[in-house]
Design an enzyme around this catalytic site. Structure first.
Site, mmCIF file in Angstrom:
data_model
loop_
_atom_site.group_PDB
_atom_site.id
_atom_site.type_symbol
_atom_site.label_atom_id
_atom_site.label_comp_id
_atom_site.label_asym_id
_atom_site.label_seq_id
_atom_site.Cartn_x
_atom_site.Cartn_y
_atom_site.Cartn_z
ATOM 1 N N ASP A 43 0.856 -1.196 0.000
ATOM 2 C CA ASP A 43 0.000 0.000 0.000
ATOM 3 C C ASP A 43 0.886 1.238 0.000
ATOM 4 O O ASP A 43 1.611 1.498 0.964
ATOM 5 C CB ASP A 43 -0.886 -0.005 1.247
ATOM 6 N N TYR A 48 3.411 9.617 -0.371
ATOM 7 C CA TYR A 48 4.468 8.972 0.434
ATOM 8 C C TYR A 48 5.851 9.125 -0.195
ATOM 9 O O TYR A 48 6.864 8.836 0.443
ATOM 10 C CB TYR A 48 4.180 7.477 0.644
ATOM 11 N N LYS A 73 -2.507 5.904 -4.329
ATOM 12 C CA LYS A 73 -3.565 6.901 -4.094
ATOM 13 C C LYS A 73 -3.211 8.221 -4.767
ATOM 14 O O LYS A 73 -2.052 8.645 -4.709
ATOM 15 C CB LYS A 73 -3.726 7.130 -2.584
ATOM 16 N N HIS A 105 -7.033 9.832 -2.328
ATOM 17 C CA HIS A 105 -6.458 9.801 -0.984
ATOM 18 C C HIS A 105 -7.311 10.545 0.047
ATOM 19 O O HIS A 105 -7.534 10.065 1.152
ATOM 20 C CB HIS A 105 -5.043 10.404 -1.026
HETATM 21 N N1 LIG Z 1 -5.280 6.617 3.460
HETATM 22 C C1 LIG Z 1 -4.719 7.363 4.391
HETATM 23 O O1 LIG Z 1 -5.001 8.558 4.543
HETATM 24 C C2 LIG Z 1 -3.700 6.730 5.290
HETATM 25 C C3 LIG Z 1 -3.292 7.388 6.452
HETATM 26 C C4 LIG Z 1 -2.349 6.750 7.255
HETATM 27 C C5 LIG Z 1 -1.864 5.504 6.908
HETATM 28 N N2 LIG Z 1 -2.258 4.888 5.752
HETATM 29 C C6 LIG Z 1 -1.736 3.555 5.338
HETATM 30 O O2 LIG Z 1 -1.901 2.665 6.426
HETATM 31 C C7 LIG Z 1 -0.636 2.085 6.746
HETATM 32 C C8 LIG Z 1 -0.573 1.720 8.207
HETATM 33 O O3 LIG Z 1 -0.776 2.851 9.039
HETATM 34 P P1 LIG Z 1 0.418 3.597 9.829
HETATM 35 O O4 LIG Z 1 1.698 3.338 9.127
HETATM 36 O O5 LIG Z 1 0.038 4.983 10.024
HETATM 37 O O6 LIG Z 1 0.401 2.962 11.270
HETATM 38 P P2 LIG Z 1 0.394 1.494 11.925
HETATM 39 O O7 LIG Z 1 0.575 0.440 10.898
HETATM 40 O O8 LIG Z 1 -0.788 1.463 12.802
HETATM 41 O O9 LIG Z 1 1.639 1.576 12.894
HETATM 42 C C9 LIG Z 1 2.950 1.691 12.430
HETATM 43 C C10 LIG Z 1 3.830 1.846 13.654
HETATM 44 O O10 LIG Z 1 3.773 0.670 14.457
HETATM 45 C C11 LIG Z 1 5.088 0.119 14.600
HETATM 46 N N3 LIG Z 1 4.947 -1.350 14.540
HETATM 47 C C12 LIG Z 1 4.744 -2.102 13.434
HETATM 48 N N4 LIG Z 1 4.656 -3.405 13.752
HETATM 49 C C13 LIG Z 1 4.809 -3.474 15.100
HETATM 50 C C14 LIG Z 1 4.845 -4.547 16.011
HETATM 51 N N5 LIG Z 1 4.684 -5.811 15.627
HETATM 52 N N6 LIG Z 1 5.043 -4.258 17.324
HETATM 53 C C15 LIG Z 1 5.197 -2.986 17.750
HETATM 54 N N7 LIG Z 1 5.179 -1.909 16.921
HETATM 55 C C16 LIG Z 1 4.988 -2.163 15.608
HETATM 56 C C17 LIG Z 1 5.897 0.685 13.458
HETATM 57 O O11 LIG Z 1 7.265 0.810 13.799
HETATM 58 P P3 LIG Z 1 8.491 0.374 12.832
HETATM 59 O O12 LIG Z 1 8.132 0.713 11.420
HETATM 60 O O13 LIG Z 1 9.612 1.230 13.371
HETATM 61 O O14 LIG Z 1 8.724 -1.078 13.044
HETATM 62 C C18 LIG Z 1 5.276 2.073 13.292
HETATM 63 O O15 LIG Z 1 5.809 2.981 14.241
HETATM 64 C C19 LIG Z 1 0.341 3.197 6.327
HETATM 65 O O16 LIG Z 1 1.676 2.783 6.297
HETATM 66 C C20 LIG Z 1 -0.246 3.582 5.000
HETATM 67 O O17 LIG Z 1 0.087 2.634 4.012
HETATM 68 C C21 LIG Z 1 -3.192 5.491 4.949
#
Ligand SMILES: NC(=O)c1ccc[n+]([C@@H]2O[C@H](COP(=O)([O-])OP(=O)(O)OC[C@H]3O[C@@H](n4cnc5c(N)ncnc54)[C@H](OP(=O)(O)O)[C@@H]3O)[C@@H](O)[C@H]2O)c1
Length: 279
Positions: A43, A48, A73, A105
């Site tokens: 994704d 990004y 997106k 997006h």
């Molecule tokens: N459409 C939108 O507007 C929108 C907005 C936000 C996000 N997104 C998408 O959704 C994806 C996921 O959301 P997100 O990246 O914001 O947050 P998330 O996946 O909820 O959390 C990521 C965080 O959690 C940590 N983490 C990952 N696996 C872990 C584990 N097993 N144990 C402990 N900590 C862990 C990561 O650290 P490390 O990386 O340092 O390991 C990072 O700091 C994004 O990457 C993006 O692709 C879309």
């Protein structure tokens, strides 16, 4: 890997890798590792700024194009001409002639502008360049309007969803319209060590000899949600991917639903200027 079908029959793996805040260097290294672990769904987004890095690594990986799945997106709303240029740029950057799932997006506050952008996306869908199309951060009001006017209904809405923001009414609304929910921030951006989430999730994790992150992912997978946890950490890529094997009991699911606090770790889409900028 379990596949999830959109209403047009197109399928993508239910568990993918989020890539927000991955620098191009991190994205390169992480995609290589993720492929080794078994991830086939990535994704990304124009915003990004890692589409080139992801496209390069997937191209080099030796995987055939039909063996991996890409969501990207559209970063913003523009004139029709500029929107097409941005789409062509994404295809070029991702080194592909099609995108599995293409999303708007952020909504624009002006419903007519959302529709104008959607018409371009429909055009690419009809040409087969996008296999599935949808939106992200659309409120119910914006979605209702789009559904009323769209020739091709959106197939997904990617919105913030996790134990502190369970999105039960929105999921029901989307289910009734055959629109898939994709959870962003499924790991609460790492905030699951806060009370009251930690206590409940830790106990359930203990029942399954699993980690809290795995339980948060499994809870979404058990709800038929498409999950895209992000990590750049090798051990966590493996950990998160293994969550697909966890089946939670009905009681455990309920305990997690009870953690809903309507808590967001990102901007509330109803109160943001994202998507309002125009070139
Ligand atoms: N459409 C939108 O507007 C929108 C907005 C936000 C996000 N997104 C998408 O959704 C994806 C996921 O959301 P997100 O990246 O914001 O947050 P998330 O996946 O909820 O959390 C990521 C965080 O959690 C940590 N983490 C990952 N696996 C872990 C584990 N097993 N144990 C402990 N900590 C862990 C990561 O650290 P490390 O990386 O340092 O390991 C990072 O700091 C994004 O990457 C993006 O692709 C879309």
């Amino acid at each position: 890997m379990k596949m999830i079908s959109f209403y047009n029959g197109y399928q993508i793996p239910q568990l993918g890798l989020g890539t927000f805040l991955m620098s191009p260097e991190q994205a390169e290294a992480t995609v290589i590792e993720a492929i080794k672990v078994g991830y086939r769904h990535f994704d990304t987004a124009q915003m990004y700024q890692n589409e080139v890095a992801i496209g390069n690594e997937l191209k080099k990986s030796g995987l055939k194009r039909e063996e991996y799945y890409l969501t990207t997106k559209l970063g913003n709303h523009h004139s029709v001409e500029v929107t097409k240029k941005k789409i062509e740029q994404s295809l070029k950057d991702l080194k592909t002639n099609y995108v599995d799932l293409f999303l708007i997006h952020w909504p624009n506050h002006d419903l007519e502008i959302n529709l104008r952008t959607w018409r371009v996306i429909e055009e690419y869908y009809k040409k087969g360049v996008f296999k599935a199309i949808g939106v992200s951060n659309f409120t119910r009001y914006q979605m209702d309007n789009l559904l009323e006017k769209a020739v091709i209904k959106p197939m997904a809405n990617q919105i913030e969803t996790h134990p502190a923001l369970s999105q039960v009414p929105t999921k029901k609304y989307l289910d009734e319209r055959e629109i898939r929910l994709i959870s962003y921030a499924p790991l609460m951006r790492g905030h699951f060590n806060e009370s009251p989430y930690f206590e409940v999730l830790a106990e359930i994790a203990n029942n399954h000899k699993a980690t809290i992150a795995q339980i948060a992912i499994a809870w979404g997978l058990n709800r038929e949600i498409i999950m895209i946890p992000k990590t750049v950490t090798k051990s966590r890529l493996i950990e998160n991917f293994a969550a697909r094997k966890i089946v939670l009991t009905a009681n455990e699911m309920e305990q997690i639903f009870a953690l809903n606090r309507g808590r967001r770790y990102y901007t509330d889409p109803a109160n943001t200027i994202h998507g309002d900028l125009l070139e």
